[in-house]
Design a protein around this motif. Sequence first.
Motif, PDB file in Angstrom:
ATOM      1  N   PHE A 291       0.832  -1.202   0.000  1.00 25.28           N
ATOM      2  CA  PHE A 291       0.000   0.000   0.000  1.00 25.28           C
ATOM      3  C   PHE A 291       0.868   1.253   0.000  1.00 25.28           C
ATOM      4  CE2 PHE A 291      -2.268   3.466   2.064  1.00 25.28           C
ATOM      5  CZ  PHE A 291      -3.469   3.479   1.372  1.00 25.28           C
TER       6      PHE A 291
ATOM      7  N   LEU B  65       1.244   4.169  -2.675  1.00 31.75           N
ATOM      8  CA  LEU B  65       1.000   5.554  -2.270  1.00 31.75           C
ATOM      9  C   LEU B  65       2.100   6.476  -2.771  1.00 31.75           C
ATOM     10  CD1 LEU B  65      -0.721   7.527  -0.486  1.00 31.75           C
ATOM     11  CD2 LEU B  65       0.839   6.979   1.376  1.00 31.75           C
TER      12      LEU B  65
ATOM     13  N   TRP C  47      -1.485  -2.549  -3.775  1.00 32.15           N
ATOM     14  CA  TRP C  47      -0.615  -1.539  -4.399  1.00 32.15           C
ATOM     15  C   TRP C  47      -1.452  -0.566  -5.234  1.00 32.15           C
ATOM     16  CZ3 TRP C  47       0.688   0.464  -9.093  1.00 32.15           C
ATOM     17  CH2 TRP C  47       1.909   1.141  -9.191  1.00 32.15           C
TER      18      TRP C  47
ATOM     19  N   GLY D 144      -3.209   1.813  -3.027  1.00 28.11           N
ATOM     20  CA  GLY D 144      -2.288   2.841  -2.556  1.00 28.11           C
ATOM     21  C   GLY D 144      -2.063   3.926  -3.590  1.00 28.11           C
TER      22      GLY D 144
END
Length: 427
Positions: free
Chosen positions: A20, A24, A142, A145
């Motif tokens: 995550f 991000l 992912w 994020g």
Amino acid sequence: MNKSAIVARRARVGVFGFFFLAGLVMGLWAAGLPSLNDRLDLGPALLGRVLLLISAGALASMLLAGRLVDRWGSRRLCWIAGPLSGVALLGPALAPSAWVLMVLAVVFGMGLGVMEIAMNAHSVEVERCYGRPVISAFHGTWSLGGAAGGGITSLVLQAGLDAQGLLVVAAIVVPFLYLPAARLLLPDAYTSPAPQKEADGVDEGRPAEAAAGGSGGGSLKWGLIALLGVAAFAGHLSEGAAIDWAALHARMVLETDPALAPLAYTIFSIAMTTVRLLGDPIRARLGSVLTIRLAGVLATAGYVLVLVSPLLGDPMRVVCAWTGWALAGVGLATVVPVLFSAVGAAGGRVGRALAMVTAFGYTGLLLGPAVLGFVAEAASLPVALIIPAVLAVVVTAAGSPAIRALLALPAAASSPETSPAPASVRD
């Protein structure tokens, strides 16, 4: 619940955190590009060079990261790579000129590359401990994020704040966010490679026939790594084609309203993220070989629908194309998790093998948009999209035999594909 089950559950949560946060960081960077372009007055050409240098830095660092995983273990590298990949945002955020930005872009890319290998290697090891497929959901996280990074940037800009300041704050805060997740990762006893001597090209501690086969990634032979790499290359290029050209196809070929054209990519992205989040039970039921076959078939069918959509009338042409992009997203969603899991199923040291497969895939993602652009310029965009349609077939043609061969290796006997998960580790 036994201790191993508790360790595996904790590590899974930690890996979710890493994926995550990595997404991000990428989301914040990508969403902040327009502001960076305005601040330094880059223009398309210089911005393209910056993006290319980031990709080149990531690609170069991946092979080194694979060796570091094999030497130090993925847990230790995650502890280092996670915080550093966040700090690396300071470079693009504070670069005073385009030329300084180019240098710092390479550093930023290297941080991303090391992080990519470290967290994916650890995800493979967590799946080994879990005893059943769990990797796909990590990649879906992912994507979440990345969406969060874009959303945060949008909110900050709407509030009248500075995107540059957001990147600086993120570079300070994100490294500290990695620490709780890092504490949950598998202990060294679960991830550190066993000491191995090398003499006359053969490693003690692994089968001599594997070493004699020219293994470049621990217990994997070069031929299998290459076959996995070809499947990864084909899958990533097909994915990159959708990312970069879906909306353009809707606008330029289907002549969709400008406000609706971006929905083509949105549909692809939602389909891919959803299947990645929910794909582990599917692979557990079907097995990796059948899953990779279906991935190629669905992705090919999706691209075929996109290619035939201009032949239909309104509004069916748009519906046909959207259905095609959704199918392509569903198919391509499982490619990377299945290939990475197959590397882990082979046993032995996964670092270099995983790094090479990832590098193959990253090359496809890097070259795809440029190659399709040249073909579209010389012929047309529909002709260019024949390339990812053909490569979607290659996903099955290369991936299926490679995974079948990997699962036949002795080390695969204890993999998630061939042994049930301990009852205490089942959700």
